[in-house]
Design a protein around this motif. Structure first.
Motif, PDB file in Angstrom:
ATOM      1  N   PRO A  46       2.732  19.259   2.177  1.00  0.00           N
ATOM      2  CA  PRO A  46       2.279  17.876   2.003  1.00  0.00           C
ATOM      3  C   PRO A  46       3.308  16.893   2.538  1.00  0.00           C
ATOM      4  O   PRO A  46       4.490  17.217   2.671  1.00  0.00           O
ATOM      5  N   THR A  47       2.878  15.697   2.838  1.00  0.00           N
ATOM      6  CA  THR A  47       3.799  14.651   3.262  1.00  0.00           C
ATOM      7  C   THR A  47       4.612  14.169   2.068  1.00  0.00           C
ATOM      8  O   THR A  47       4.248  14.406   0.910  1.00  0.00           O
ATOM      9  N   GLY A  48       5.697  13.443   2.327  1.00  0.00           N
ATOM     10  CA  GLY A  48       6.564  12.968   1.267  1.00  0.00           C
ATOM     11  C   GLY A  48       6.162  11.620   0.697  1.00  0.00           C
ATOM     12  O   GLY A  48       6.946  10.994  -0.015  1.00  0.00           O
ATOM     13  N   ALA A  49       4.968  11.149   0.996  1.00  0.00           N
ATOM     14  CA  ALA A  49       4.492   9.859   0.487  1.00  0.00           C
ATOM     15  C   ALA A  49       2.989   9.946   0.251  1.00  0.00           C
ATOM     16  O   ALA A  49       2.310  10.824   0.787  1.00  0.00           O
ATOM     17  N   SER A  50       2.473   9.033  -0.568  1.00  0.00           N
ATOM     18  CA  SER A  50       1.030   9.014  -0.881  1.00  0.00           C
ATOM     19  C   SER A  50       0.275   8.313   0.248  1.00  0.00           C
ATOM     20  O   SER A  50      -0.289   7.223   0.086  1.00  0.00           O
ATOM     21  N   VAL A  51       0.246   8.965   1.404  1.00  0.00           N
ATOM     22  CA  VAL A  51      -0.287   8.318   2.599  1.00  0.00           C
ATOM     23  C   VAL A  51      -1.793   8.094   2.527  1.00  0.00           C
ATOM     24  O   VAL A  51      -2.315   7.118   3.084  1.00  0.00           O
ATOM     25  N   ILE A  52      -2.512   8.963   1.844  1.00  0.00           N
ATOM     26  CA  ILE A  52      -3.972   8.808   1.775  1.00  0.00           C
ATOM     27  C   ILE A  52      -4.339   7.669   0.828  1.00  0.00           C
ATOM     28  O   ILE A  52      -5.218   6.847   1.129  1.00  0.00           O
ATOM     29  N   ASP A  53      -3.682   7.582  -0.315  1.00  0.00           N
ATOM     30  CA  ASP A  53      -3.928   6.466  -1.236  1.00  0.00           C
ATOM     31  C   ASP A  53      -3.726   5.130  -0.534  1.00  0.00           C
ATOM     32  O   ASP A  53      -4.559   4.221  -0.631  1.00  0.00           O
ATOM     33  N   LEU A  54      -2.603   4.978   0.154  1.00  0.00           N
ATOM     34  CA  LEU A  54      -2.277   3.680   0.741  1.00  0.00           C
ATOM     35  C   LEU A  54      -3.111   3.388   1.987  1.00  0.00           C
ATOM     36  O   LEU A  54      -3.465   2.230   2.255  1.00  0.00           O
ATOM     37  N   HIS A  55      -3.463   4.418   2.752  1.00  0.00           N
ATOM     38  CA  HIS A  55      -4.356   4.205   3.892  1.00  0.00           C
ATOM     39  C   HIS A  55      -5.739   3.810   3.381  1.00  0.00           C
ATOM     40  O   HIS A  55      -6.376   2.892   3.915  1.00  0.00           O
ATOM     41  N   ALA A  94      -3.464   4.326  -8.113  1.00  0.00           N
ATOM     42  CA  ALA A  94      -2.833   3.761  -6.918  1.00  0.00           C
ATOM     43  C   ALA A  94      -3.836   3.180  -5.932  1.00  0.00           C
ATOM     44  O   ALA A  94      -3.707   2.036  -5.496  1.00  0.00           O
ATOM     45  N   GLN A  95      -4.851   3.956  -5.574  1.00  0.00           N
ATOM     46  CA  GLN A  95      -5.786   3.546  -4.522  1.00  0.00           C
ATOM     47  C   GLN A  95      -6.398   2.179  -4.801  1.00  0.00           C
ATOM     48  O   GLN A  95      -6.385   1.291  -3.949  1.00  0.00           O
ATOM     49  N   GLY A  96      -6.953   1.988  -5.995  1.00  0.00           N
ATOM     50  CA  GLY A  96      -7.638   0.736  -6.314  1.00  0.00           C
ATOM     51  C   GLY A  96      -6.701  -0.449  -6.428  1.00  0.00           C
ATOM     52  O   GLY A  96      -6.894  -1.485  -5.776  1.00  0.00           O
ATOM     53  N   PRO A  97      -5.650  -0.368  -7.270  1.00  0.00           N
ATOM     54  CA  PRO A  97      -4.730  -1.499  -7.387  1.00  0.00           C
ATOM     55  C   PRO A  97      -4.070  -1.898  -6.072  1.00  0.00           C
ATOM     56  O   PRO A  97      -3.857  -3.079  -5.809  1.00  0.00           O
ATOM     57  N   ALA A  98      -3.719  -0.920  -5.230  1.00  0.00           N
ATOM     58  CA  ALA A  98      -3.119  -1.257  -3.939  1.00  0.00           C
ATOM     59  C   ALA A  98      -4.102  -2.026  -3.073  1.00  0.00           C
ATOM     60  O   ALA A  98      -3.699  -2.894  -2.282  1.00  0.00           O
ATOM     61  N   HIS A 137       4.320  -2.078 -11.731  1.00  0.00           N
ATOM     62  CA  HIS A 137       4.943  -3.259 -11.128  1.00  0.00           C
ATOM     63  C   HIS A 137       4.862  -3.221  -9.604  1.00  0.00           C
ATOM     64  O   HIS A 137       4.826  -4.270  -8.952  1.00  0.00           O
ATOM     65  N   MET A 138       4.827  -2.036  -9.038  1.00  0.00           N
ATOM     66  CA  MET A 138       4.720  -1.892  -7.584  1.00  0.00           C
ATOM     67  C   MET A 138       3.363  -2.360  -7.076  1.00  0.00           C
ATOM     68  O   MET A 138       3.260  -2.884  -5.968  1.00  0.00           O
ATOM     69  N   LEU A 139       2.309  -2.211  -7.895  1.00  0.00           N
ATOM     70  CA  LEU A 139       0.949  -2.378  -7.400  1.00  0.00           C
ATOM     71  C   LEU A 139       0.182  -3.539  -8.028  1.00  0.00           C
ATOM     72  O   LEU A 139      -1.008  -3.695  -7.754  1.00  0.00           O
ATOM     73  N   HIS A 140       0.834  -4.358  -8.851  1.00  0.00           N
ATOM     74  CA  HIS A 140       0.056  -5.361  -9.592  1.00  0.00           C
ATOM     75  C   HIS A 140       0.613  -6.776  -9.529  1.00  0.00           C
ATOM     76  O   HIS A 140       0.305  -7.588 -10.395  1.00  0.00           O
ATOM     77  N   ARG A 141       1.406  -7.090  -8.521  1.00  0.00           N
ATOM     78  CA  ARG A 141       1.808  -8.486  -8.405  1.00  0.00           C
ATOM     79  C   ARG A 141       0.576  -9.316  -8.028  1.00  0.00           C
ATOM     80  O   ARG A 141      -0.404  -8.815  -7.509  1.00  0.00           O
ATOM     81  N   ASN A 142       0.660 -10.605  -8.308  1.00  0.00           N
ATOM     82  CA  ASN A 142      -0.421 -11.548  -7.989  1.00  0.00           C
ATOM     83  C   ASN A 142      -1.749 -11.139  -8.621  1.00  0.00           C
ATOM     84  O   ASN A 142      -2.811 -11.275  -8.017  1.00  0.00           O
ATOM     85  N   VAL A 177      -6.526  -4.198  -4.135  1.00  0.00           N
ATOM     86  CA  VAL A 177      -6.672  -5.591  -4.556  1.00  0.00           C
ATOM     87  C   VAL A 177      -5.363  -6.357  -4.422  1.00  0.00           C
ATOM     88  O   VAL A 177      -5.372  -7.579  -4.235  1.00  0.00           O
ATOM     89  N   GLN A 178      -4.219  -5.665  -4.499  1.00  0.00           N
ATOM     90  CA  GLN A 178      -2.957  -6.373  -4.312  1.00  0.00           C
ATOM     91  C   GLN A 178      -2.857  -6.957  -2.903  1.00  0.00           C
ATOM     92  O   GLN A 178      -2.314  -8.050  -2.711  1.00  0.00           O
ATOM     93  N   LEU A 179      -3.398  -6.251  -1.917  1.00  0.00           N
ATOM     94  CA  LEU A 179      -3.419  -6.793  -0.562  1.00  0.00           C
ATOM     95  C   LEU A 179      -4.191  -8.109  -0.516  1.00  0.00           C
ATOM     96  O   LEU A 179      -3.818  -9.045   0.189  1.00  0.00           O
ATOM     97  N   LEU A 180      -5.285  -8.191  -1.280  1.00  0.00           N
ATOM     98  CA  LEU A 180      -6.069  -9.424  -1.332  1.00  0.00           C
ATOM     99  C   LEU A 180      -5.327 -10.507  -2.112  1.00  0.00           C
ATOM    100  O   LEU A 180      -5.329 -11.678  -1.734  1.00  0.00           O
ATOM    101  N   GLY A 181      -4.669 -10.101  -3.204  1.00  0.00           N
ATOM    102  CA  GLY A 181      -3.915 -11.056  -4.003  1.00  0.00           C
ATOM    103  C   GLY A 181      -2.753 -11.663  -3.243  1.00  0.00           C
ATOM    104  O   GLY A 181      -2.456 -12.849  -3.380  1.00  0.00           O
ATOM    105  N   ASP A 182      -2.092 -10.845  -2.423  1.00  0.00           N
ATOM    106  CA  ASP A 182      -0.996 -11.375  -1.612  1.00  0.00           C
ATOM    107  C   ASP A 182      -1.491 -12.441  -0.644  1.00  0.00           C
ATOM    108  O   ASP A 182      -0.725 -13.319  -0.239  1.00  0.00           O
ATOM    109  N   LEU A 183      -2.757 -12.363  -0.268  1.00  0.00           N
ATOM    110  CA  LEU A 183      -3.339 -13.339   0.657  1.00  0.00           C
ATOM    111  C   LEU A 183      -4.046 -14.480  -0.069  1.00  0.00           C
ATOM    112  O   LEU A 183      -4.782 -15.242   0.540  1.00  0.00           O
TER     113      LEU A 183
END
Length: 395
Positions: free
Chosen positions: A165-174, A22-26, A64-69, A28-34
């Motif tokens: 724990p929180t109900g989402a992967s907050v550390i990965d996405l942060h 999750a951490q890595g693909p998320a 599919h959630m993390l690899h568009r573009n 680069v996806q931010l860069l791909g979206d841009l």
């Protein structure tokens, strides 16, 4: 690229991604979206590990959630020819991203030192669980593990509960957002100096940054403990948290006791000083709790918002998806997949006035090796050479 790119901020930037889970693909996806051209390196045949998670009709929703573009190029990184192809890609690339355990890329001959010798301007981001060295070097690093280690789980829930724990992967996405920011900063630095650089980030550093308020206070002598009534933060005064109503729940945020006393028509609340709203938080919460059962969530929200109280509804994800602000912001979009049919996805959270940032992606997440031939042709490989690489299972 085979598709015409809009004039996005990172159009023309090439990223070689060895990112996984999750951490890595998320990141680069931010860069791909841009607008960046993301070339994802995967294992021949099976592809990357995240393709095996959360399957629907044999397809990974996590992938599919993390690899568009992104484009998929399959390579055997242990084969000399595979390394040669990576070196050829790096020669004209801008960014390399990897989040293997520390040392893996160096052992493959693909660490920063080796690749920066090929391209001194390369921006190389190495993300890990705990950093490139230290006593936890050999430990697994993952979102839940870091929530436990860095205090987040211990700060969540009621005092008598187990750490929650929180109900989402907050550390990965942060961490992913920080990685994309660091890469952007390094590319900007390169425009001024011409120099690339190595960036090291970790889930641990991101987790501590995410909890700056609590960690800072603790480091400076302010000790906080969870409340028994389950306030949303160990450092918050009552009534900061979730309240059950006659129908549904709401959250009440920061509010003065005088303002709250007026809104709830309960004079005793005004007797609590600002300091006592924390030191006597269980007592104050106990006064507020039964009052909230007198009306429904919708009735309370209408009343409290009119009184200037910071409050809001508590929604499920199903309710979020039809929330009017969510729909107004157009946060969701639909895309088609040949086997999954219609997929609803979450757009980039960024909008920019000076660039036509598309609300829809330019390409869906790739099949394993879908763009192998395409990328190799861009490197000058002819059909016979590509066929030979496939026969040798290099790609």
């Amino acid at each position: 690229m085979t598709e015409a790119e809009p004039n996005l901020p990172f159009s023309g930037v090439k990223v070689i991604s060895f990112a996984q889970l999750a951490q890595g693909p998320a990141s680069v996806q931010l860069l791909g979206d841009l607008g960046a051209d993301i070339i994802k390196i995967e294992r021949p045949g099976t592809g990357s590990l995240e393709r095996t998670y959360r399957l629907r009709n044999g397809e990974s929703l996590l992938f599919h959630m993390l690899h568009r573009n992104q484009r998929s190029l399959t390579l055997d990184l242990k084969a000399p020819q595979g390394k040669d192809i990576v070196n050829s890609l790096v020669a004209t690339a801008d960014v390399v991203v990897e989040n293997f355990r520390p040392g893996v890329m160096d052992r493959l001959g693909l660490g920063y030192e080796a690749l920066s010798n090929i391209n001194p301007g390369i921006v190389y981001l190495s993300a890990s669980g705990f950093g490139p060295s230290g006593p936890y070097l050999s430990r697994p690093g993952q979102d839940l593990i870091l929530q436990g280690l860095t205090g987040l789980a211990s700060a969540t829930g009621k005092r008598s509960d187990l750490p929650t724990p929180t109900g989402a992967s907050v550390i990965d996405l942060h961490s992913a957002a920080l990685n994309a920011f660091a890469i952007s900063a390094a590319l900007f630095h390169r425009t001024k100096t011409g120099k690339g650089q190595l960036i090291n980030t970790s889930l641990m550093d991101a987790a501590v940054h995410l909890q700056t308020e609590n960690v800072f206070d603790c480091a400076n002598g302010i000790k906080k403990v969870r409340s028994e009534c389950g306030l949303a933060s160990p450092g918050a005064s009552a009534p900061y948290g979730v309240f059950e109503t006659k129908e549904g729940c709401i959250v009440i945020s920061d509010v003065s006791t005088a303002q709250l006393a007026d809104a709830l028509e309960e004079p005793s609340i005004a007797e609590f000083t600002k300091e006592e709203a924390y030191s006597r938080r269980e007592e104050l919460h106990a006064i507020v709790k039964p009052i909230m059962m007198r009306r429904t969530a919708e009735e309370w929200l209408d009343h409290l918002l009119a009184k200037g109280i910071w409050c809001g509804p508590v929604k499920t994800y199903d309710e979020l998806l039809v929330d009017p602000q969510m729909e107004h912001n157009k946060m969701m979009f639909e895309m088609q997949h040949p086997r999954l049919g219609t997929l609803r996805n979450i757009r980039s959270p960024i909008t920019m006035s000076e660039a036509p940032l598309e609300r829809h992606p330019r390409r869906a997440a790739p099949e394993v090796g879908q763009h192998t031939d395409e990328v190799l042709h861009e490197l000058g490989f002819d059909e016979a050479r590509i066929a030979a690489l496939k026969a040798d299972k290099v790609v």
